[in-house]
Design a protein around this motif. Structure first.
Motif, PDB file in Angstrom:
ATOM      1  N   SER A  90     -28.211 -25.654  45.847  1.00  0.00           N
ATOM      2  CA  SER A  90     -29.226 -25.848  44.812  1.00  0.00           C
ATOM      3  C   SER A  90     -30.574 -25.305  45.268  1.00  0.00           C
ATOM      4  O   SER A  90     -31.271 -24.614  44.522  1.00  0.00           O
ATOM      5  CB  SER A  90     -29.329 -27.332  44.455  1.00  0.00           C
ATOM      6  N   VAL A  91     -30.947 -25.602  46.515  1.00  0.00           N
ATOM      7  CA  VAL A  91     -32.209 -25.099  47.052  1.00  0.00           C
ATOM      8  C   VAL A  91     -32.180 -23.570  47.136  1.00  0.00           C
ATOM      9  O   VAL A  91     -33.185 -22.889  46.889  1.00  0.00           O
ATOM     10  CB  VAL A  91     -32.488 -25.720  48.431  1.00  0.00           C
ATOM     11  N   ALA A  92     -31.018 -23.001  47.466  1.00  0.00           N
ATOM     12  CA  ALA A  92     -30.894 -21.543  47.561  1.00  0.00           C
ATOM     13  C   ALA A  92     -30.912 -20.854  46.207  1.00  0.00           C
ATOM     14  O   ALA A  92     -31.050 -19.634  46.144  1.00  0.00           O
ATOM     15  CB  ALA A  92     -29.606 -21.186  48.300  1.00  0.00           C
ATOM     16  N   GLY A  93     -30.775 -21.619  45.109  1.00  0.00           N
ATOM     17  CA  GLY A  93     -30.879 -21.038  43.778  1.00  0.00           C
ATOM     18  C   GLY A  93     -29.574 -20.692  43.114  1.00  0.00           C
ATOM     19  O   GLY A  93     -29.562 -19.973  42.116  1.00  0.00           O
ATOM     20  N   HIS A  94     -28.457 -21.212  43.628  1.00  0.00           N
ATOM     21  CA  HIS A  94     -27.153 -20.878  43.052  1.00  0.00           C
ATOM     22  C   HIS A  94     -26.638 -21.950  42.093  1.00  0.00           C
ATOM     23  O   HIS A  94     -25.686 -21.684  41.343  1.00  0.00           O
ATOM     24  CB  HIS A  94     -26.109 -20.684  44.164  1.00  0.00           C
ATOM     25  N   SER A 119     -25.738 -14.958  41.675  1.00  0.00           N
ATOM     26  CA  SER A 119     -26.982 -14.465  42.249  1.00  0.00           C
ATOM     27  C   SER A 119     -27.968 -15.613  42.405  1.00  0.00           C
ATOM     28  O   SER A 119     -28.045 -16.492  41.548  1.00  0.00           O
ATOM     29  CB  SER A 119     -27.588 -13.384  41.345  1.00  0.00           C
ATOM     30  N   ALA A 120     -28.707 -15.622  43.488  1.00  0.00           N
ATOM     31  CA  ALA A 120     -29.698 -16.660  43.711  1.00  0.00           C
ATOM     32  C   ALA A 120     -30.846 -16.500  42.709  1.00  0.00           C
ATOM     33  O   ALA A 120     -31.346 -15.396  42.493  1.00  0.00           O
ATOM     34  CB  ALA A 120     -30.227 -16.590  45.143  1.00  0.00           C
ATOM     35  N   ARG A 121     -31.252 -17.597  42.068  1.00  0.00           N
ATOM     36  CA  ARG A 121     -32.329 -17.592  41.083  1.00  0.00           C
ATOM     37  C   ARG A 121     -33.437 -18.534  41.540  1.00  0.00           C
ATOM     38  O   ARG A 121     -33.170 -19.551  42.190  1.00  0.00           O
ATOM     39  CB  ARG A 121     -31.812 -18.046  39.720  1.00  0.00           C
ATOM     40  N   ASP A 122     -34.678 -18.224  41.153  1.00  0.00           N
ATOM     41  CA  ASP A 122     -35.777 -19.105  41.513  1.00  0.00           C
ATOM     42  C   ASP A 122     -35.902 -20.230  40.492  1.00  0.00           C
ATOM     43  O   ASP A 122     -35.229 -20.240  39.455  1.00  0.00           O
ATOM     44  CB  ASP A 122     -37.091 -18.326  41.633  1.00  0.00           C
ATOM     45  N   ALA A 282     -39.990 -30.619  36.732  1.00  0.00           N
ATOM     46  CA  ALA A 282     -40.210 -31.674  37.718  1.00  0.00           C
ATOM     47  C   ALA A 282     -39.189 -31.663  38.841  1.00  0.00           C
ATOM     48  O   ALA A 282     -39.279 -32.495  39.749  1.00  0.00           O
ATOM     49  CB  ALA A 282     -40.189 -33.045  37.023  1.00  0.00           C
ATOM     50  N   LEU A 283     -38.215 -30.754  38.779  1.00  0.00           N
ATOM     51  CA  LEU A 283     -37.165 -30.710  39.801  1.00  0.00           C
ATOM     52  C   LEU A 283     -37.059 -29.297  40.386  1.00  0.00           C
ATOM     53  O   LEU A 283     -36.052 -28.620  40.210  1.00  0.00           O
ATOM     54  CB  LEU A 283     -35.821 -31.139  39.200  1.00  0.00           C
ATOM     55  N   PRO A 284     -38.090 -28.825  41.076  1.00  0.00           N
ATOM     56  CA  PRO A 284     -37.965 -27.510  41.724  1.00  0.00           C
ATOM     57  C   PRO A 284     -36.868 -27.528  42.768  1.00  0.00           C
ATOM     58  O   PRO A 284     -36.672 -28.532  43.463  1.00  0.00           O
ATOM     59  CB  PRO A 284     -39.354 -27.295  42.351  1.00  0.00           C
ATOM     60  N   ASP A 285     -36.128 -26.444  42.853  1.00  0.00           N
ATOM     61  CA  ASP A 285     -34.954 -26.325  43.731  1.00  0.00           C
ATOM     62  C   ASP A 285     -33.854 -27.288  43.344  1.00  0.00           C
ATOM     63  O   ASP A 285     -32.911 -27.513  44.104  1.00  0.00           O
ATOM     64  CB  ASP A 285     -35.326 -26.536  45.202  1.00  0.00           C
ATOM     65  N   GLY A 286     -33.956 -27.885  42.137  1.00  0.00           N
ATOM     66  CA  GLY A 286     -32.936 -28.829  41.691  1.00  0.00           C
ATOM     67  C   GLY A 286     -33.007 -30.174  42.365  1.00  0.00           C
ATOM     68  O   GLY A 286     -32.053 -30.958  42.276  1.00  0.00           O
ATOM     69  N   LEU A 287     -34.121 -30.520  43.019  1.00  0.00           N
ATOM     70  CA  LEU A 287     -34.255 -31.775  43.752  1.00  0.00           C
ATOM     71  C   LEU A 287     -35.490 -32.527  43.261  1.00  0.00           C
ATOM     72  O   LEU A 287     -36.510 -31.912  42.927  1.00  0.00           O
ATOM     73  CB  LEU A 287     -34.381 -31.531  45.261  1.00  0.00           C
ATOM     74  N   CYS A 288     -35.393 -33.857  43.214  1.00  0.00           N
ATOM     75  CA  CYS A 288     -36.545 -34.680  42.875  1.00  0.00           C
ATOM     76  C   CYS A 288     -37.502 -34.732  44.069  1.00  0.00           C
ATOM     77  O   CYS A 288     -37.195 -34.262  45.165  1.00  0.00           O
ATOM     78  CB  CYS A 288     -36.101 -36.083  42.467  1.00  0.00           C
ATOM     79  N   ARG A 289     -38.659 -35.360  43.853  1.00  0.00           N
ATOM     80  CA  ARG A 289     -39.668 -35.371  44.908  1.00  0.00           C
ATOM     81  C   ARG A 289     -39.174 -36.101  46.150  1.00  0.00           C
ATOM     82  O   ARG A 289     -39.364 -35.637  47.280  1.00  0.00           O
ATOM     83  CB  ARG A 289     -40.945 -36.047  44.392  1.00  0.00           C
TER      84      ARG A 289
END
Length: 324
Positions: A90-94, A119-122, A282-289
């Motif tokens: 998730s952090v890698a963008g997949h 492909s990895a996405r931002d 609110a969930l960059p990289d697919g993760l909460c704070r």
């Protein structure tokens, strides 16, 4: 003289069982407009994540993406390793996990999907892809096959024993709210969350806040029962904490009505690690704070020896050698 051959025949090769599929409308979803597959698609990932990413890439659409199911199919890694790898992907963008509300009118239900990109996405790309304006081809649920009616001859009546009927459930207090009913049914869904009538009355106000923000009973139940620990010592305290921490964001008071023929309401992303729902922004990289802070690497501790004055240290050693 003929010689008989009593050697047994070779056994037939074992056929691998098909990968388990999720219920219609759930499971893996590949994002559109992906470039052709290449051998080095996941070359920059660590070995474990590269192996699991290649495995997910070859799964069919709608395949089950739960950690438990993946761990059964990938014997090299356990459930904890699979969960950590999914967070890294998730952090890698997949990968992104989302909850989609589909249906029209009162027939609305939440489905849980895992969107996958070779492909990895931002984070900005994922936020624009998973907004309510995503094309129908991305969000449309898998069609549920309906068998064609067939004419079956009706046999002659045959007397049979009537099985004993299940006792009727105790009556629900008259005038109970939908929040009370949803809380009262948690104990039947999972025995780790039994609530008394007094407990339901205590938590009823917190649950009503969820309904005021546009969710239904199925969404509330899924959020409260997802990822339970092995043992819940205080169900009322545990649920009070979840009702406060996982309260979904407020939706606009006058949402734009869906276009004619569209069955999609909106999409809400959820944290890949803990499953907390929220908007994509609110969930960059697919993760909460909280999960991002937990996954952040600790700052290296400075080595105090590196800050010493080397010249002074050598001079001190020479003085020690000259001393009688």
């Amino acid at each position: 003289m003929a010689v008989q051959n009593f050697s047994p025949a070779l056994p037939a090769p074992a056929v691998a069982a098909p990968y388990p599929m999720a219920q219609p409308g759930y499971g893996k979803r590949s994002v559109p407009d992906q470039p052709p597959a290449r051998p080095d698609d996941f070359a920059l990932l660590p070995l474990r994540e590269r192996y699991i990413a290649g495995f997910i890439e070859h799964l069919p659409e709608g395949a089950s993406m739960s950690v438990k199911c993946l761990a059964k199919q990938i014997p090299l890694y356990g459930q904890q390793a699979i969960a950590s790898a999914l967070t890294a992907l998730s952090v890698a963008g997949h990968l992104r996990r989302v909850r989609c509300a589909i249906g029209v009118g009162d027939e609305v239900r939440w489905v849980f999907r895992t969107f996958w990109s070779r492909s990895a996405r931002d984070s900005e790309w994922w936020a624009s892809c998973l907004t309510p304006g995503v094309p129908q081809s991305v969000q449309a649920p898998m069609p549920v096959p309906v068998p064609a009616p067939t004419s079956v001859p009706v046999p002659a009546p045959v007397p049979c024993a009537v099985p004993p009927q299940r006792p009727a459930a105790p009556p629900v207090p008259e005038g109970s709210s939908r929040a009370y009913l949803a809380l009262a049914g948690l104990g039947r869904i999972d025995t780790r969350l039994p609530l008394s009538a007094e407990d339901c009355s205590v938590l009823e106000g917190l649950a009503e806040q969820w309904f005021a923000r546009g969710v239904n009973a199925d969404y509330l139940t899924s959020a409260l029962t997802a990822g339970l620990p092995a043992q819940v010592d205080s169900p009322v305290g545990f649920l009070r904490r979840r009702l406060v921490d996982k309260l979904p964001p407020a939706m606009p008071t006058a949402p734009t009505p869906p276009s004619a023929g569209s069955s999609v309401r909106h999409v809400m992303m959820e944290c890949t690690d803990c499953g907390a729902p929220g908007p994509a922004e609110a969930l960059p990289d697919g993760l909460c704070r909280a999960c991002r802070q937990h996954a952040a690497p600790a700052e290296p501790v400075p080595d105090p020896s590196a800050e010493r004055d080397v010249t002074a240290l050598v001079a001190g050693l020479r003085d020690l050698l000259k001393a009688p």
